[in-house]
Design an enzyme around this catalytic site. Structure first.
Site, PDB file in Angstrom:
ATOM      1  CG  HIS A  24      -8.025   0.040   2.119  1.00 11.29           C
ATOM      2  ND1 HIS A  24      -8.696  -0.554   3.161  1.00 11.29           N
ATOM      3  CD2 HIS A  24      -7.043  -0.822   1.774  1.00 11.29           C
ATOM      4  CE1 HIS A  24      -8.126  -1.708   3.450  1.00 11.29           C
ATOM      5  NE2 HIS A  24      -7.120  -1.901   2.612  1.00 11.29           N
ATOM      6  CG  HIS A  31      -2.073  -1.003   1.069  1.00 13.07           C
ATOM      7  ND1 HIS A  31      -2.448  -1.572  -0.132  1.00 13.07           N
ATOM      8  CD2 HIS A  31      -2.892  -1.555   2.014  1.00 13.07           C
ATOM      9  CE1 HIS A  31      -3.455  -2.413   0.073  1.00 13.07           C
ATOM     10  NE2 HIS A  31      -3.739  -2.432   1.359  1.00 13.07           N
ATOM     11  CD  GLU A  36      -8.350  -3.194  -0.732  1.00  4.84           C
ATOM     12  OE1 GLU A  36      -7.162  -2.959  -1.071  1.00  4.84           O
ATOM     13  OE2 GLU A  36      -8.648  -3.941   0.209  1.00  4.84           O
TER      14      GLU A  36
END
Length: 334
Positions: free
Chosen positions: A189, A115, A299
């Site tokens: 997210h 991420h 996502e």
């Protein structure tokens, strides 16, 4: 009721390496027709999505944290509503090769990168500009990150556009340009809960997928193609109860017609997701401390560890090119 755009200050960040204490604003895009969203400039994050149920009662259908301090607390905030980048998902071993050069990224998940690193896009305050075109309301957020940030090559100019319409659609459109060849893949997210509270076990989920990535015990893709899930517990081509199923998977989309559908029978709310991306990561928040299974992440984006996989869709971005990603959420109630 007329459409409106409102802006208010929600606090000031504590600051960290790369950005000092910075004021954070909340923007409310209210269509006046039932759908409204609240976006904060910290993390370009989706904080509220207000949607009517079948009785016309409006509720927030994404998990939110109580205040800015909660969003800044990494231990308590598993990327809630954040714009995630420069590369969402994992990069195995925190490294990848590009044009014969090996780049080493911040390892923020054991031996791996995930991420965007410890100081990914979710940790910065973005510049914001709101605009209106007829009945469509937009918020454009921009972030500049230098060459070498978190180990990535190239200075990156990133942008995310939130757009709402009175027809009940929320669009997220991402773009980016770079000064040197790099890798890029963004996502949002948000943890969706169409009931507005409680656990997501009663939701029904459909996914336009017959294949899912096969992971090892560290959620790194194993060699070989995604697995055929037809007829198995992960086959959600039709609406099926989430129930107690633990989901932390990446599904390869079969075609661009649609990606996912989520329905809450109690409220009547339905969300249909359409994207131009190759995959959707689905996470049922089983590891969300104190709020387990309070929402489900959908996502949209690239495949995990794609920078190290020639058999996955490419995630390379070169100077002179523009990265683009568009995902649309359609809301209804019946």
């Amino acid at each position: 009721m007329a459409a409106t755009i409102r802006r208010e200050r929600v606090g000031t960040t504590v600051g960290h390496r790369g950005q000092g204490p910075t004021d954070v604003d909340a923007y409310t895009l209210d269509t006046g027709a039932g759908l409204a969203v609240v976006v904060w400039t910290y993390g370009a994050q989706l904080v509220e999505v207000l949607v009517p149920d079948r009785e016309g009662r409006t509720g927030n259908v994404v998990v939110r944290l109580p205040d800015l301090e909660g969003y800044e607390n990494r231990a308590a905030n598993p990327y809630v509503g954040s714009t995630v980048g420069r590369y969402c998902r994992c990069v195995a071993g925190g490294r990848f090769r590009l044009d014969g050069v090996e780049y080493h990224l911040d390892r923020n998940d054991g031996d791996h990168h995930i991420h965007g690193g410890d100081l990914g896009f979710d940790r910065y305050v973005w510049e914001a500009e709101a605009e209106r075109s007829g009945e469509v309301l937009s918020l454009r957020l921009r972030l500049e990150r230098p060459d070498g940030d978190q180990g990535y090559p190239g200075a990156l100019s990133a942008e995310v556009l939130y757009q709402v319409s009175p027809e009940g659609t929320l669009t997220l459109a991402y773009t980016a340009t770079t000064t040197a060849s790099t890798i890029v893949g963004f996502t949002n997210h948000a943890y969706w809960n169409l009931a507005g509270a409680g656990r997501i076990d009663g939701h029904l989920l459909a996914l336009n997928s017959t294949r899912a990535v096969v992971f090892d015990d560290q959620l790194i893709p194993l060699p070989g193609p995604p697995a055929d899930i037809t007829g198995g517990p992960l086959d959600h081509r039709g609406l099926k109860p989430v129930g107690g199923l633990r989901l932390d998977n990446c599904f390869v989309l079969d075609d661009p017609d649609w990606a996912a559908r989520l329905h809450d029978p109690a409220s009547g709310r339905t969300m249909r997701v359409v994207t131009d991306q190759p995959a959707v990561g689905v996470y049922s928040a089983d590891g969300f401390a104190g709020r387990r299974r309070s929402g489900i992440c959908l996502e949209t984006g690239p495949l995990p560890d794609a920078p190290n996989r020639d058999d996955y869709s490419p995630v390379r971005l070169d100077p002179g090119e523009t990265y683009r990603h568009r995902t649309v959420h359609h809301f209804s109630a019946h």
